[in-house]
Design a protein around this motif. Structure first.
Motif, PDB file in Angstrom:
ATOM      1  N   ILE A 169       0.865  -1.171   0.000  1.00 52.83           N
ATOM      2  CA  ILE A 169       0.000   0.000   0.000  1.00 52.83           C
ATOM      3  C   ILE A 169       0.903   1.222   0.000  1.00 52.83           C
ATOM      4  CG2 ILE A 169      -1.628   1.369   1.360  1.00 52.83           C
ATOM      5  CD1 ILE A 169      -2.858  -1.243   2.325  1.00 52.83           C
ATOM      6  N   LEU A 170       0.740   2.067  -1.004  1.00 55.72           N
ATOM      7  CA  LEU A 170       1.591   3.242  -1.150  1.00 55.72           C
ATOM      8  C   LEU A 170       0.842   4.485  -0.696  1.00 55.72           C
ATOM      9  CD1 LEU A 170       3.051   2.513  -4.724  1.00 55.72           C
ATOM     10  CD2 LEU A 170       3.922   1.764  -2.496  1.00 55.72           C
ATOM     11  N   ALA A 171       1.397   5.184   0.278  1.00 58.19           N
ATOM     12  CA  ALA A 171       0.801   6.440   0.730  1.00 58.19           C
ATOM     13  C   ALA A 171       1.027   7.510  -0.335  1.00 58.19           C
ATOM     14  CB  ALA A 171       1.426   6.873   2.048  1.00 58.19           C
TER      15      ALA A 171
ATOM     16  N   VAL B 181       1.023  -4.235  -5.916  1.00 61.24           N
ATOM     17  CA  VAL B 181       0.661  -2.913  -5.403  1.00 61.24           C
ATOM     18  C   VAL B 181      -0.853  -2.823  -5.375  1.00 61.24           C
ATOM     19  CG1 VAL B 181       0.812  -0.411  -5.733  1.00 61.24           C
ATOM     20  CG2 VAL B 181       2.777  -1.870  -6.273  1.00 61.24           C
ATOM     21  N   LEU B 182      -1.393  -2.588  -4.188  1.00 59.67           N
ATOM     22  CA  LEU B 182      -2.835  -2.571  -3.966  1.00 59.67           C
ATOM     23  C   LEU B 182      -3.377  -1.144  -3.968  1.00 59.67           C
ATOM     24  CD1 LEU B 182      -2.706  -5.106  -1.013  1.00 59.67           C
ATOM     25  CD2 LEU B 182      -3.410  -5.628  -3.367  1.00 59.67           C
ATOM     26  N   SER B 183      -4.673  -1.022  -4.276  1.00 59.78           N
ATOM     27  CA  SER B 183      -5.266   0.311  -4.355  1.00 59.78           C
ATOM     28  C   SER B 183      -6.760   0.267  -4.050  1.00 59.78           C
ATOM     29  CB  SER B 183      -5.047   0.900  -5.751  1.00 59.78           C
ATOM     30  OG  SER B 183      -5.734   2.126  -5.905  1.00 59.78           O
ATOM     31  N   ASP B 184      -7.264   1.382  -3.554  1.00 62.28           N
ATOM     32  CA  ASP B 184      -8.707   1.506  -3.362  1.00 62.28           C
ATOM     33  C   ASP B 184      -9.389   2.086  -4.596  1.00 62.28           C
ATOM     34  OD1 ASP B 184      -7.532   3.991  -3.097  1.00 62.28           O
ATOM     35  OD2 ASP B 184      -8.753   4.623  -1.379  1.00 62.28           O
TER      36      ASP B 184
ATOM     37  N   VAL C 231       3.079  -1.115   4.200  1.00 62.34           N
ATOM     38  CA  VAL C 231       2.663   0.266   3.973  1.00 62.34           C
ATOM     39  C   VAL C 231       3.920   1.123   3.810  1.00 62.34           C
ATOM     40  CG1 VAL C 231       1.447   2.269   4.909  1.00 62.34           C
ATOM     41  CG2 VAL C 231       0.564  -0.047   5.332  1.00 62.34           C
ATOM     42  N   ILE C 232       4.060   1.725   2.634  1.00 57.57           N
ATOM     43  CA  ILE C 232       5.194   2.609   2.363  1.00 57.57           C
ATOM     44  C   ILE C 232       4.760   4.041   2.639  1.00 57.57           C
ATOM     45  CG2 ILE C 232       6.947   3.343   0.713  1.00 57.57           C
ATOM     46  CD1 ILE C 232       7.135   0.393   1.195  1.00 57.57           C
ATOM     47  N   GLY C 233       5.367   4.665   3.644  1.00 52.57           N
ATOM     48  CA  GLY C 233       4.980   6.014   4.028  1.00 52.57           C
ATOM     49  C   GLY C 233       5.621   7.077   3.157  1.00 52.57           C
TER      50      GLY C 233
END
Length: 347
Positions: free
Chosen positions: A28-30, A64-67, A97-99
């Protein structure tokens, strides 16, 4: 505080998969995530996933996941296109989770938070990379856990987050079903740590060597920040020391230091005296001189350049303070360092 732990090395983490993967990671990429931290983590998986360098996900898989499936911009402006929508988190061994940068820490959004809640409830370990630990905390998923933060962000963490134990003297932390790392090169070492557990030590070492990184570092390895030469358990003093590190080239007055921390000058001086038997000014000078000696011994920078980098007026000012502290001049220390270095033996 009570919590349910699932150790990363438990049999659950090694469950058989229909796709044959030994390690599967969902990312999950911020918004404005740190590209370097993400790339280092993924490349370790990529290089460990296959024989040779053909990028086939045979032993490791990553998604890589996304909403929304919208491209996610990194802090450098380069965007990454997600692979799939949020779904069943139990298909992954870890959710990472990549901040991003501290100035944009608004959180992940309701769908991501619900997904992470679901993953945690199912016992899927959650990983916070760079400021990803901050985001996990905002989502209410780090209570009672230790969280690895960069020494550079330690003060920011204390200002913005309560109820969490920040650790800034390790490159990453494995706290059962929560793993966190400080970002940068440490994300490669955390990824190699997971590859070693799930795939094998040889694959982990291969990945790092191809990336021209030394052998895998263990979690307790210290972060390579600015050398301080000072240690303390006093949270206020430690926070002040970290702020000093961040402003080493432009020394702050005690008044300004206290203002940034939200404390009074007298309160700060009292804590320094109790913890270190020294004033904040003396501690700041020691940090600057310790770093100057580090640069003298490990680089070829001129004394003038080092003086500027360490917040001294000029090379004469640095040399005078340096001699008082170390009983030698910068040139004498550099000369001894070079004479002590082993010479390369030619066959």
């Amino acid at each position: 505080m009570g919590r349910n732990r699932t150790n990363a090395t438990s049999p659950k983490a090694y469950r058989a998969r229909p796709d044959g993967l030994r390690l599967s990671v969902g990312f999950i990429l911020a918004k404005r995530f740190t590209l370097c931290a993400f790339a280092n983590f993924v490349d370790v998986l990529r290089l460990a996933a296959d024989e040779g360098d053909r990028s086939r996900p045979i032993m490791c898989g990553w998604t890589v996941l996304s909403d929304t499936m919208n491209a996610v911009p990194s802090s450098s402006g380069i965007a990454v296109q997600p692979n799939e929508r949020l779904g069943d988190p139990t298909k992954f061994d870890y959710i990472v989770v990549i901040g991003g940068i501290m100035d944009d820490m608004s959180g992940l959004g309701a769908e991501y938070t619900a997904y992470l809640d679901k993953a945690a409830a199912a016992g899927v370990p959650l990983v916070g990379v760079c400021t990803g630990g901050f985001l996990l905390h905002k989502a209410g998923l780090m209570q009672g856990y230790r969280c690895c933060v960069s020494w550079f962000h330690h003060a920011d963490f204390l200002e913005q987050f309560d109820g969490l134990n920040p650790v800034s003297d390790q490159i990453f932390i494995d706290d059962g079903d929560r793993l966190t790392c400080s970002g940068g090169a440490s994300s490669a070492h955390l990824a190699a740590y997971l590859v070693e557990k799930h795939v094998g030590r040889a694959q982990a070492s291969k990945s790092l060597h191809i990336m021209i990184i030394d052998d895998a570092l263990r979690p307790e390895k210290s972060q390579p920040g600015v050398p301080m030469g000072i240690s303390t358990r006093d949270p206020m003093v430690m926070r002040a020391l970290l702020l000093m590190q961040q402003n080493i080239d432009n020394p702050l007055s005690v008044t300004e230091l206290a203002r940034r921390m939200g404390n009074s000058k007298r309160q700060l001086e009292r804590h320094f005296r109790a913890a270190l038997d020294a004033s904040p000014q003396a501690a700041f000078l020691q940090i600057r001189l310790t770093y100057a000696r580090h640069l003298i011994e490990t680089t070829d920078k001129s004394v003038t350049a080092i003086a500027v980098e360490c917040g001294f007026c000029d090379s004469s000012h640095l040399s005078r303070m340096f001699r008082q502290r170390f009983d030698s001049t910068p040139h004498e220390v550099r000369k001894r360092t070079k004479s002590a270095a082993p010479e390369l033996e030619l066959a």
